[in-house]
Design a protein around this motif. Structure first.
Motif, short mmCIF file in Angstrom:
data_model
loop_
_atom_site.label_atom_id
_atom_site.label_comp_id
_atom_site.label_asym_id
_atom_site.label_seq_id
_atom_site.Cartn_x
_atom_site.Cartn_y
_atom_site.Cartn_z
N LEU A 1 0.85 -1.20 0.00
CA LEU A 1 0.00 0.00 0.00
C LEU A 1 0.87 1.24 0.00
CD1 LEU A 1 -2.79 -0.74 2.66
CD2 LEU A 1 -3.00 -0.83 0.17
N ARG A 2 0.33 2.30 -0.58
CA ARG A 2 1.00 3.59 -0.54
C ARG A 2 0.90 4.16 0.87
NH1 ARG A 2 -1.68 6.97 -5.23
NH2 ARG A 2 -0.72 8.61 -4.04
N PRO A 3 1.95 4.86 1.33
CA PRO A 3 1.88 5.47 2.66
C PRO A 3 0.77 6.52 2.73
CG PRO A 3 4.12 5.45 1.84
CD PRO A 3 3.25 5.06 0.70
N ARG A 4 0.01 6.46 3.82
CA ARG A 4 -1.02 7.46 4.10
C ARG A 4 -0.97 7.75 5.60
NH1 ARG A 4 -3.34 4.06 0.28
NH2 ARG A 4 -3.94 5.19 -1.60
N SER A 5 -1.12 9.02 5.93
CA SER A 5 -1.07 9.42 7.33
C SER A 5 -2.42 9.14 7.99
CB SER A 5 -0.74 10.91 7.44
OG SER A 5 -1.84 11.67 6.98
N ILE A 6 -2.42 9.18 9.30
CA ILE A 6 -3.67 9.05 10.04
C ILE A 6 -4.65 10.13 9.61
CG2 ILE A 6 -2.79 10.38 12.00
CD1 ILE A 6 -5.28 7.47 12.28
N ASP A 7 -4.13 11.30 9.23
CA ASP A 7 -5.00 12.39 8.78
C ASP A 7 -5.81 12.00 7.55
OD1 ASP A 7 -4.10 14.01 10.84
OD2 ASP A 7 -2.53 14.93 9.62
N HIS B 1 -11.04 10.92 5.24
CA HIS B 1 -11.73 10.12 4.22
C HIS B 1 -12.41 8.88 4.80
CE1 HIS B 1 -10.04 12.51 0.95
NE2 HIS B 1 -8.94 12.56 1.70
N ALA B 2 -12.68 8.87 6.09
CA ALA B 2 -13.28 7.69 6.72
C ALA B 2 -14.54 7.24 6.00
CB ALA B 2 -13.58 7.97 8.19
N GLY B 3 -15.33 8.16 5.51
CA GLY B 3 -16.58 7.81 4.83
C GLY B 3 -16.41 7.07 3.52
N GLU B 4 -15.20 7.05 2.96
CA GLU B 4 -14.94 6.31 1.72
C GLU B 4 -14.68 4.83 2.00
OE1 GLU B 4 -11.58 8.21 -0.17
OE2 GLU B 4 -12.82 9.87 -0.91
N PHE B 5 -14.42 4.47 3.25
CA PHE B 5 -13.99 3.11 3.58
C PHE B 5 -15.15 2.19 3.93
CE2 PHE B 5 -10.07 5.35 3.89
CZ PHE B 5 -9.10 4.43 3.55
N GLU C 1 -14.57 9.66 -8.32
CA GLU C 1 -13.68 10.56 -9.04
C GLU C 1 -14.42 11.44 -10.05
OE1 GLU C 1 -10.23 10.74 -8.41
OE2 GLU C 1 -10.83 9.49 -6.71
N GLY C 2 -15.75 11.35 -10.07
CA GLY C 2 -16.55 12.15 -11.00
C GLY C 2 -16.61 11.52 -12.38
N ASP C 3 -17.48 12.05 -13.22
CA ASP C 3 -17.65 11.57 -14.60
C ASP C 3 -17.93 10.07 -14.68
OD1 ASP C 3 -17.31 14.12 -15.75
OD2 ASP C 3 -15.13 13.89 -15.74
N GLY C 4 -18.63 9.53 -13.68
CA GLY C 4 -19.00 8.12 -13.70
C GLY C 4 -17.89 7.16 -13.34
N ALA C 5 -16.79 7.68 -12.80
CA ALA C 5 -15.64 6.83 -12.43
C ALA C 5 -15.43 6.84 -10.93
CB ALA C 5 -14.38 7.31 -13.13
N ALA C 6 -14.99 5.71 -10.42
CA ALA C 6 -14.61 5.60 -9.01
C ALA C 6 -13.34 4.76 -8.92
CB ALA C 6 -15.73 4.95 -8.19
N VAL C 7 -12.62 4.92 -7.82
CA VAL C 7 -11.36 4.22 -7.62
C VAL C 7 -11.41 3.45 -6.31
CG1 VAL C 7 -8.90 4.57 -7.14
CG2 VAL C 7 -10.00 5.86 -8.97
N LEU C 8 -11.02 2.18 -6.37
CA LEU C 8 -10.82 1.36 -5.17
C LEU C 8 -9.38 1.55 -4.73
CD1 LEU C 8 -12.29 -2.10 -6.20
CD2 LEU C 8 -13.27 -0.50 -4.57
N TYR C 9 -9.17 1.76 -3.44
CA TYR C 9 -7.80 1.88 -2.95
C TYR C 9 -7.73 1.40 -1.51
CZ TYR C 9 -8.94 6.22 -0.39
OH TYR C 9 -9.47 7.14 0.49
#
Length: 166
Positions: A45-51, A56-60, A80-88
């Motif tokens: 996984l890419r590094p992400r801070s607690i922040d 973005h808690a609501g995305e999980f 991501e808009g325009d009918g696209a979304a990203v899983l991460y």
């Protein structure tokens, strides 16, 4: 002759019930960060801070044991808009892999994407793409992924970009 691997039994809590798959809440952010750290350290996984997890808690979407506070797995779905979304940030705790948690999380994320009229879901993986391919993902053609997201991928990580309709 090579014997097929014996699948692990479905994961159940001490109460005999399957894990609960639910939307994350703000108070889940520290556990999300803690679960992700082992995968960040391994390079999966890419590094992400607690922040990031707080903002973005609501995305999980989470898989938790019923009646337990333990977080078993998580993934995020970003519109991501325009009918696209990203899983991460897709991860299942070691020792809980191979029991259907990832598939349950993915089903929940795809259902969420359908409910929001998303036309295509993208993801990037540095590992084998077998899991995603088994769930209908295929390599995304050049220029199909959301530009801002695709531009933020680190080429040194060798990510494979995949997509599917929800």
């Amino acid at each position: 002759m090579i014997a097929a691997a014996t699948p692990r039994p479905p994961l159940h809590g001490t109460d005999g019930l399957p894990p609960l798959v639910r939307r994350a809440r703000l108070h889940d952010a520290p556990a999300l960060h803690a679960l992700s750290l082992a995968f960040i350290r391994s390079g999966a996984l890419r590094p992400r801070s607690i922040d990031h997890y707080l903002a973005h808690a609501g995305e999980f979407i989470l898989a938790t044991g019923r009646g337990r506070s333990s977080l078993l797995g998580a993934l995020a779905l970003s519109d991501e808009g325009d009918g696209a979304a990203v899983l991460y940030n897709f991860c299942v705790a070691r020792g809980n892999q191979g029991r259907g948690l990832g598939a349950a999380l993915l089903r929940a994320a795809l259902a969420d994407a359908r409910s929001r009229s998303v036309r295509e879901v993208f993801t990037a993986t540095t590992g084998g793409a077998g899991f995603f391919r088994r769930h209908g993902f295929a390599p995304a053609g050049p220029g199909r992924a959301p530009a801002a997201w695709a531009g933020a991928l680190d080429p040194a990580r060798g990510s494979q970009v995949l997509s599917r309709r929800p």
